[in-house]
Scaffold this motif. Structure first.
Motif, PDB file in Angstrom:
ATOM      1  N   MET A   1     -19.407  65.935  46.181  1.00 15.65           N
ATOM      2  CA  MET A   1     -20.449  66.830  46.668  1.00 15.65           C
ATOM      3  C   MET A   1     -21.677  66.758  45.759  1.00 15.65           C
ATOM      4  SD  MET A   1     -18.456  70.225  47.911  1.00 15.65           S
ATOM      5  CE  MET A   1     -17.225  70.146  49.189  1.00 15.65           C
ATOM      6  N   THR A   2     -22.851  66.902  46.356  1.00 17.64           N
ATOM      7  CA  THR A   2     -24.097  66.887  45.587  1.00 17.64           C
ATOM      8  C   THR A   2     -24.837  68.185  45.816  1.00 17.64           C
ATOM      9  OG1 THR A   2     -25.180  65.816  47.428  1.00 17.64           O
ATOM     10  CG2 THR A   2     -24.305  64.392  45.715  1.00 17.64           C
TER      11      THR A   2
ATOM     12  N   SER B   1     -18.511  58.302  55.425  1.00 16.80           N
ATOM     13  CA  SER B   1     -19.775  58.828  54.909  1.00 16.80           C
ATOM     14  C   SER B   1     -20.406  59.781  55.924  1.00 16.80           C
ATOM     15  CB  SER B   1     -20.739  57.688  54.584  1.00 16.80           C
ATOM     16  OG  SER B   1     -21.207  57.079  55.771  1.00 16.80           O
ATOM     17  N   PHE B   2     -21.229  60.670  55.412  1.00 14.82           N
ATOM     18  CA  PHE B   2     -21.870  61.680  56.259  1.00 14.82           C
ATOM     19  C   PHE B   2     -22.671  61.026  57.382  1.00 14.82           C
ATOM     20  CE2 PHE B   2     -25.130  64.811  57.340  1.00 14.82           C
ATOM     21  CZ  PHE B   2     -24.364  65.960  57.481  1.00 14.82           C
ATOM     22  N   ASP B   3     -23.481  60.015  57.044  1.00 14.84           N
ATOM     23  CA  ASP B   3     -24.311  59.354  58.059  1.00 14.84           C
ATOM     24  C   ASP B   3     -23.478  58.561  59.058  1.00 14.84           C
ATOM     25  OD1 ASP B   3     -26.653  60.381  57.001  1.00 14.84           O
ATOM     26  OD2 ASP B   3     -26.990  58.663  55.680  1.00 14.84           O
ATOM     27  N   ALA B   4     -22.409  57.900  58.556  1.00 10.37           N
ATOM     28  CA  ALA B   4     -21.523  57.161  59.464  1.00 10.37           C
ATOM     29  C   ALA B   4     -20.827  58.111  60.429  1.00 10.37           C
ATOM     30  CB  ALA B   4     -20.492  56.366  58.671  1.00 10.37           C
ATOM     31  N   CYS B   5     -20.474  59.290  59.927  1.00  3.83           N
ATOM     32  CA  CYS B   5     -19.843  60.303  60.778  1.00  3.83           C
ATOM     33  C   CYS B   5     -20.817  60.763  61.858  1.00  3.83           C
ATOM     34  CB  CYS B   5     -19.395  61.489  59.921  1.00  3.83           C
ATOM     35  SG  CYS B   5     -18.437  62.724  60.822  1.00  3.83           S
ATOM     36  N   LEU B   6     -22.070  60.980  61.482  1.00  4.44           N
ATOM     37  CA  LEU B   6     -23.082  61.396  62.465  1.00  4.44           C
ATOM     38  C   LEU B   6     -23.293  60.313  63.521  1.00  4.44           C
ATOM     39  CD1 LEU B   6     -25.841  63.141  60.294  1.00  4.44           C
ATOM     40  CD2 LEU B   6     -23.949  64.176  61.551  1.00  4.44           C
ATOM     41  N   ALA B   7     -23.293  59.042  63.075  1.00  2.00           N
ATOM     42  CA  ALA B   7     -23.468  57.934  64.022  1.00  2.00           C
ATOM     43  C   ALA B   7     -22.297  57.865  65.002  1.00  2.00           C
ATOM     44  CB  ALA B   7     -23.607  56.615  63.265  1.00  2.00           C
ATOM     45  N   GLN B   8     -21.069  57.963  64.467  1.00  3.60           N
ATOM     46  CA  GLN B   8     -19.902  57.943  65.348  1.00  3.60           C
ATOM     47  C   GLN B   8     -19.916  59.134  66.302  1.00  3.60           C
ATOM     48  OE1 GLN B   8     -15.901  58.880  63.899  1.00  3.60           O
ATOM     49  NE2 GLN B   8     -15.155  56.966  64.811  1.00  3.60           N
TER      50      GLN B   8
ATOM     51  N   VAL C   1     -24.574  73.794  49.202  1.00  2.00           N
ATOM     52  CA  VAL C   1     -24.037  72.523  48.743  1.00  2.00           C
ATOM     53  C   VAL C   1     -23.920  71.590  49.940  1.00  2.00           C
ATOM     54  CG1 VAL C   1     -22.033  71.384  47.738  1.00  2.00           C
ATOM     55  CG2 VAL C   1     -22.800  73.579  46.831  1.00  2.00           C
ATOM     56  N   SER C   2     -24.356  70.345  49.758  1.00  2.00           N
ATOM     57  CA  SER C   2     -24.274  69.365  50.848  1.00  2.00           C
ATOM     58  C   SER C   2     -23.226  68.326  50.506  1.00  2.00           C
ATOM     59  CB  SER C   2     -25.637  68.693  51.042  1.00  2.00           C
ATOM     60  OG  SER C   2     -25.551  67.699  52.025  1.00  2.00           O
ATOM     61  N   ILE C   3     -22.507  67.879  51.501  1.00  2.00           N
ATOM     62  CA  ILE C   3     -21.459  66.882  51.275  1.00  2.00           C
ATOM     63  C   ILE C   3     -21.978  65.490  51.612  1.00  2.00           C
ATOM     64  CG2 ILE C   3     -19.580  68.515  51.670  1.00  2.00           C
ATOM     65  CD1 ILE C   3     -19.306  67.372  54.469  1.00  2.00           C
ATOM     66  N   SER C   4     -21.425  64.500  50.941  1.00  2.00           N
ATOM     67  CA  SER C   4     -21.817  63.109  51.198  1.00  2.00           C
ATOM     68  C   SER C   4     -20.783  62.383  52.044  1.00  2.00           C
ATOM     69  CB  SER C   4     -22.022  62.357  49.880  1.00  2.00           C
ATOM     70  OG  SER C   4     -20.828  62.379  49.114  1.00  2.00           O
ATOM     71  N   THR C   5     -19.574  62.950  52.136  1.00  2.00           N
ATOM     72  CA  THR C   5     -18.513  62.330  52.939  1.00  2.00           C
ATOM     73  C   THR C   5     -17.713  63.401  53.672  1.00  2.00           C
ATOM     74  OG1 THR C   5     -16.906  62.381  51.124  1.00  2.00           O
ATOM     75  CG2 THR C   5     -18.249  60.385  51.350  1.00  2.00           C
ATOM     76  N   PHE C   6     -17.111  62.993  54.767  1.00  2.00           N
ATOM     77  CA  PHE C   6     -16.122  63.811  55.459  1.00  2.00           C
ATOM     78  C   PHE C   6     -14.755  63.158  55.251  1.00  2.00           C
ATOM     79  CE2 PHE C   6     -19.705  65.382  58.111  1.00  2.00           C
ATOM     80  CZ  PHE C   6     -19.472  66.749  57.971  1.00  2.00           C
ATOM     81  N   ILE C   7     -13.708  63.962  55.343  1.00  2.00           N
ATOM     82  CA  ILE C   7     -12.340  63.465  55.264  1.00  2.00           C
ATOM     83  C   ILE C   7     -11.717  63.565  56.656  1.00  2.00           C
ATOM     84  CG2 ILE C   7     -10.076  63.711  54.190  1.00  2.00           C
ATOM     85  CD1 ILE C   7     -12.268  62.868  52.260  1.00  2.00           C
ATOM     86  N   LEU C   8     -11.310  62.436  57.199  1.00  2.00           N
ATOM     87  CA  LEU C   8     -10.682  62.394  58.516  1.00  2.00           C
ATOM     88  C   LEU C   8      -9.184  62.692  58.386  1.00  2.00           C
ATOM     89  CD1 LEU C   8     -12.388  59.159  59.909  1.00  2.00           C
ATOM     90  CD2 LEU C   8     -12.995  61.522  60.451  1.00  2.00           C
ATOM     91  N   THR C   9      -8.654  63.343  59.376  1.00  2.00           N
ATOM     92  CA  THR C   9      -7.234  63.685  59.393  1.00  2.00           C
ATOM     93  C   THR C   9      -6.512  62.785  60.380  1.00  2.00           C
ATOM     94  OG1 THR C   9      -7.770  65.995  58.911  1.00  2.00           O
ATOM     95  CG2 THR C   9      -5.572  65.543  59.781  1.00  2.00           C
ATOM     96  N   GLY C  10      -5.330  62.351  60.010  1.00  2.00           N
ATOM     97  CA  GLY C  10      -4.517  61.564  60.940  1.00  2.00           C
ATOM     98  C   GLY C  10      -3.860  62.464  61.960  1.00  2.00           C
TER      99      GLY C  10
END
Length: 323
Positions: free
Chosen positions: A1-2, A95-102, A9-18
């Protein structure tokens, strides 16, 4: 987190769940998922190739089916490879941006699929209720215009989704409940008022999927009325039989989608497994089943596929003989 400021607080990544509760079996679950992906690729590519190479299939019904298969190809490729990486390699971070794109592409392609299903319903309505005007109404030019309208609507409606998520601060958790990024899932992790996201998400459901499902229902009411009025019962059954594959595709797409949206907005944590199951069905099953249903229920498609397989077998036999 940054850290962004003293309060947010803003996050840079999300955690995907199986698949919760089945973590020990993720490696084995990935094998049927991989098989589904291969079936989706082969099935939809076969449908597209069959329609493209067979001149007799260059009719509105099959052109719309070709569009549907292309969308299903993109939708399955947008979700399944990332899920396989998660299940096989435990790549949970995105990543946050990859998550937004998906997120954008999942919702955008879903809107396109919904629009194509409406176009296919209108196609069946015109074919059954106004057969003499069918080719004059649904010209190739008109089909192209319909496709552009569906594409434009999808872009216009879905672009705000990642932007609305990007403006939110995330200060509690970055753990998503799905194996892919969905707007409903990500917005619930925000530590700010998500009323705008909720309202816009509901607006999309009502204005896109809601209106589309209404048009499909109206089309089939008119089709049923026309079929009932036919003198010959056999002709009526035959006419309505051309709709069975489309009805299956509509049910496969809309039932999990509507259920997923309702459960996500209910806020009932005791039903945490239900949205996960519905999301997987909604995104993974239609690309697999649509080509199978249309291949089995549509005589022209089935005949073309059989012809392709026979030609391949003959060419293989000739090649063996030459060797």
């Amino acid at each position: 987190m940054t850290l962004v400021n003293t309060t947010n607080v803003s996050i840079s990544t999300f955690i995907l769940t199986g698949i919760p509760g089945l973590e020990d079996f993720h490696i084995w679950i990935a094998f049927p998922l991989c098989s589904m992906y291969v079936i989706a690729l082969l099935g939809n590519c076969t449908i597209i190739f069959a329609i493209k190479t067979e001149y007799s299939l260059h009719e509105p019904m099959y052109i719309f089916l070709c569009m549907l298969s292309f969308i299903d190809l993109l939708l399955s490729s947008c979700t399944m490879p990332r899920m396989l990486a998660l299940l096989w390699l435990n790549w949970t971070e995105i990543s946050f941006d990859a998550c937004l794109a998906q997120m954008f592409f999942i919702h955008f392609l879903s809107a396109l699929e919904s629009g194509i299903l409406v176009a296919m319903a209108v196609d069946r309505y015109i074919a059954i209720c106004h057969p003499l005007r069918y080719t004059s109404i649904l010209t190739h030019s008109m089909i192209a215009k319909i496709g552009l309208v569906i594409l434009g609507r999808g872009i216009a409606v879905m672009i705000p989704i990642p932007l609305l998520i990007k403006r939110l601060p995330f200060c509690r958790s970055n753990l998503l409940t799905h194996s892919f990024c969905l707007h409903q899932d990500a917005m619930n992790l925000a530590c700010a008022n998500i009323r705008v996201n909720n309202i816009y998400g509901l607006f999309i459901i009502l204005s896109v999927m809601g209106i589309d499902s209404l048009f499909i229902a109206i089309s089939y009411i008119l089709i049923i009325k026309s079929v009932i009025s036919l003198v010959s019962e056999e002709a009526g059954i035959k006419a309505f039989g051309t709709c069975t594959a489309h009805i299956c595709a509509v049910l496969i797409f809309y039932i999990p989608l509507i259920g997923l949206s309702v459960v996500h907005r209910s806020g009932n944590n005791t039903l945490s497994q239900i949205p996960i199951f519905m999301a997987n069905v909604y995104l993974l099953v239609p690309p697999v089943l649509n080509p199978i249903v249309y291949g089995a229920k549509t005589k022209q498609i089935r005949s073309k596929i059989i012809k392709m397989l026979q030609q391949k077998r003959i060419s293989r036999s000739k090649h063996c003989m030459h060797r």
